[in-house]
Design a protein around this motif. Structure first.
Motif, short mmCIF file in Angstrom:
data_model
loop_
_atom_site.label_atom_id
_atom_site.label_comp_id
_atom_site.label_asym_id
_atom_site.label_seq_id
_atom_site.Cartn_x
_atom_site.Cartn_y
_atom_site.Cartn_z
N ALA A 278 -50.87 -41.59 -8.18
CA ALA A 278 -51.76 -42.66 -7.73
C ALA A 278 -52.35 -43.40 -8.91
CB ALA A 278 -52.88 -42.06 -6.87
N PHE A 279 -52.79 -42.66 -9.93
CA PHE A 279 -53.33 -43.32 -11.12
C PHE A 279 -52.28 -44.17 -11.80
CE2 PHE A 279 -53.31 -43.14 -15.76
CZ PHE A 279 -54.41 -43.93 -16.03
N ARG A 280 -51.11 -43.61 -12.00
CA ARG A 280 -50.07 -44.27 -12.80
C ARG A 280 -49.59 -45.56 -12.17
NH1 ARG A 280 -44.68 -43.62 -12.82
NH2 ARG A 280 -44.81 -41.93 -11.29
N LEU A 281 -49.64 -45.66 -10.84
CA LEU A 281 -49.15 -46.85 -10.14
C LEU A 281 -50.25 -47.82 -9.77
CD1 LEU A 281 -46.49 -45.15 -7.84
CD2 LEU A 281 -46.12 -46.33 -10.01
N ASN A 282 -51.47 -47.58 -10.24
CA ASN A 282 -52.60 -48.43 -9.87
C ASN A 282 -52.46 -49.86 -10.35
OD1 ASN A 282 -55.51 -48.37 -8.75
ND2 ASN A 282 -54.98 -46.21 -9.00
N HIS A 283 -51.71 -50.04 -11.43
CA HIS A 283 -51.61 -51.39 -11.97
C HIS A 283 -50.98 -52.36 -10.97
CE1 HIS A 283 -47.24 -51.19 -12.87
NE2 HIS A 283 -47.48 -49.91 -13.08
N TRP A 284 -50.21 -51.85 -10.00
CA TRP A 284 -49.63 -52.73 -8.98
C TRP A 284 -50.70 -53.33 -8.09
CZ3 TRP A 284 -45.09 -54.62 -9.74
CH2 TRP A 284 -44.12 -53.88 -10.44
N LEU A 285 -51.80 -52.61 -7.91
CA LEU A 285 -52.91 -53.16 -7.14
C LEU A 285 -53.50 -54.37 -7.86
CD1 LEU A 285 -55.62 -51.05 -5.35
CD2 LEU A 285 -56.28 -53.09 -6.61
N GLY A 286 -53.74 -54.22 -9.16
CA GLY A 286 -54.25 -55.34 -9.94
C GLY A 286 -53.28 -56.50 -9.99
N ALA A 287 -51.98 -56.18 -10.08
CA ALA A 287 -50.96 -57.22 -10.12
C ALA A 287 -50.94 -58.01 -8.81
CB ALA A 287 -49.59 -56.61 -10.38
N SER A 288 -51.15 -57.32 -7.69
CA SER A 288 -51.17 -57.99 -6.39
C SER A 288 -52.32 -58.98 -6.30
CB SER A 288 -51.28 -56.95 -5.27
OG SER A 288 -50.17 -56.08 -5.28
N LEU A 289 -53.50 -58.55 -6.74
CA LEU A 289 -54.66 -59.44 -6.69
C LEU A 289 -54.47 -60.65 -7.60
CD1 LEU A 289 -57.59 -56.85 -6.66
CD2 LEU A 289 -56.66 -58.14 -4.73
N PHE A 290 -53.93 -60.40 -8.79
CA PHE A 290 -53.70 -61.52 -9.71
C PHE A 290 -52.67 -62.49 -9.15
CE2 PHE A 290 -50.82 -63.22 -12.99
CZ PHE A 290 -51.67 -64.18 -13.52
N ALA A 291 -51.58 -61.96 -8.61
CA ALA A 291 -50.53 -62.83 -8.07
C ALA A 291 -51.06 -63.69 -6.94
CB ALA A 291 -49.35 -61.98 -7.59
N GLY A 292 -51.84 -63.09 -6.04
CA GLY A 292 -52.40 -63.85 -4.93
C GLY A 292 -53.32 -64.97 -5.43
N LEU A 293 -54.16 -64.65 -6.41
CA LEU A 293 -55.07 -65.64 -6.96
C LEU A 293 -54.32 -66.76 -7.69
CD1 LEU A 293 -57.92 -66.60 -7.80
CD2 LEU A 293 -57.74 -65.06 -9.76
N ALA A 294 -53.38 -66.39 -8.56
CA ALA A 294 -52.66 -67.38 -9.35
C ALA A 294 -51.83 -68.30 -8.45
CB ALA A 294 -51.74 -66.67 -10.36
N LEU A 295 -51.18 -67.75 -7.43
CA LEU A 295 -50.38 -68.58 -6.53
C LEU A 295 -51.28 -69.51 -5.71
CD1 LEU A 295 -47.77 -65.94 -5.33
CD2 LEU A 295 -47.32 -67.97 -6.74
N GLN A 296 -52.46 -69.01 -5.32
CA GLN A 296 -53.37 -69.84 -4.56
C GLN A 296 -53.88 -71.02 -5.39
OE1 GLN A 296 -54.10 -69.09 -1.15
NE2 GLN A 296 -54.59 -71.26 -1.32
N LEU A 297 -54.22 -70.74 -6.64
CA LEU A 297 -54.69 -71.81 -7.52
C LEU A 297 -53.58 -72.82 -7.80
CD1 LEU A 297 -56.84 -69.75 -10.07
CD2 LEU A 297 -57.68 -71.29 -8.27
N ALA A 298 -52.34 -72.33 -7.91
CA ALA A 298 -51.22 -73.21 -8.21
C ALA A 298 -50.86 -74.09 -7.01
CB ALA A 298 -50.00 -72.40 -8.62
N SER A 299 -51.19 -73.63 -5.81
CA SER A 299 -50.80 -74.36 -4.58
C SER A 299 -51.76 -75.49 -4.25
CB SER A 299 -50.71 -73.40 -3.40
OG SER A 299 -52.00 -72.88 -3.07
N ARG A 300 -52.84 -75.61 -5.00
CA ARG A 300 -53.83 -76.67 -4.70
C ARG A 300 -53.28 -78.05 -5.04
NH1 ARG A 300 -59.70 -74.28 -6.67
NH2 ARG A 300 -59.94 -72.82 -4.97
#
Length: 300
Positions: A278-300
């Motif tokens: 669980a610890f070792r794969l946590n970075h995918w959680l952060g990657a998901s949040l970043f991807a959602g934010l970056a794509l949302q900002l890019a779609s404006r």
């Protein structure tokens, strides 16, 4: 009978190559999960501060700086914990702990890495340079909190989140209230995943007297991890939906929430393997949040 072929040994590595491998082991080069955990919230702050794409210069500064500072932190941490790590199965063979690298040499490597990171920050605004000293101070202080503080993971939460105010300072020349709110949100995520990490070593840490959140929380550890995750995602949504709400942002948030449910299954029986995974794969959680934010900002 056919003649046996003589056994051949692989060529011996030169002393410099052996040393280089030790240095790579010291900074956990083969375990990128550590710097990825720092990178995603830092990039999220960078995109927010810039309102989208921040440019190649700032991207390079913060990606390379994150890797360098995480590596320097490993050097300081291993020196500070060397007398404890030799009693923990997972850390007993670290280069400083087993004596293959001296504490002075490890600190010298860490200093060089930190100076390289500082040189990168010098190419940005003076406000970011000023905040980098505070970030360094917290990073150096953290390893020693395990000796007297019941929840050292809270201090790590601040250390691992300092890329957020630095990103805002580098882009905007100031650190707004939003940046501190995001730092708090990210600190709860660090509390969640580093408590999972501490659950792996709980028995060893109890024996040698180290303080960790897993020990302090006791039988409430799993519940607390889930509360920390929930606070992280709730704060992230509350702070950013007015600024970047939309379908991509919601998709990233949903992907992160589903990962939390998966982690709950991994840690529910408190097995070492499950908690470490669980610890070792946590970075995918952060990657998901970043991807959602970056794509949302890019779609404006």
């Amino acid at each position: 009978m056919s003649a046996q072929l003589p056994l051949t040994r692989p060529p011996a590595l030169s002393p410099w190559r052996q040393r280089w491998r030790l240095y790579l082991d010291l900074i956990r080069w083969d375990r990128p999960a550590g710097w990825l955990l720092l990178l995603w919230p830092t990039l999220s702050a960078l995109w927010l501060a810039a309102g989208g794409w921040p440019g190649w210069h700032l991207l390079a500064v913060f990606v390379l700086g994150t890797i360098l500072m995480r590596s320097a932190g490993c050097c300081v941490n291993d020196v500070a914990d060397r007398d404890f790590d030799r009693h923990v199965e997972r850390t007993a063979q670290r280069p400083v702990t087993c004596g293959r690298i001296t504490p002075r040499e490890a600190l010298a490597v860490g200093a060089v890495l930190a100076l390289l990171a500082f040189a990168l920050v010098l190419t940005t605004r003076r406000e970011a340079v000023a905040w980098s000293f505070a970030a360094l101070g917290v990073a150096v202080f953290y390893p020693y909190t395990k000796r007297f503080f019941a929840m050292p993971q809270a201090v790590l939460g601040v250390a691992f989140s300092f890329g957020i105010p630095m990103a805002f300072a580098a882009v905007q020349g100031e650190v707004p209230a939003l940046a501190w709110g995001l730092l708090l949100a990210n600190a709860f995520w660090v509390l969640a995943y580093d408590t999972e990490y501490a659950m792996v070593d709980r028995n060893d840490d109890l024996r040698i007297g180290i303080r960790t959140s897993a020990i302090t929380l006791g039988r409430w550890d799993v519940a607390a991890v889930l509360v920390f995750y929930a606070l992280h995602l709730l704060l992230w949504a509350a702070l950013l939906w007015p600024l970047a709400g939309g379908p991509w942002f919601a998709a990233g948030l949903l992907a992160a929430a589903l990962q939390v449910l998966w982690h709950a299954r991994l840690i529910r029986d408190r097995s070492r393997a499950g908690c470490f995974r669980a610890f070792r794969l946590n970075h995918w959680l952060g990657a998901s949040l970043f991807a959602g934010l970056a794509l949302q900002l890019a779609s404006r």
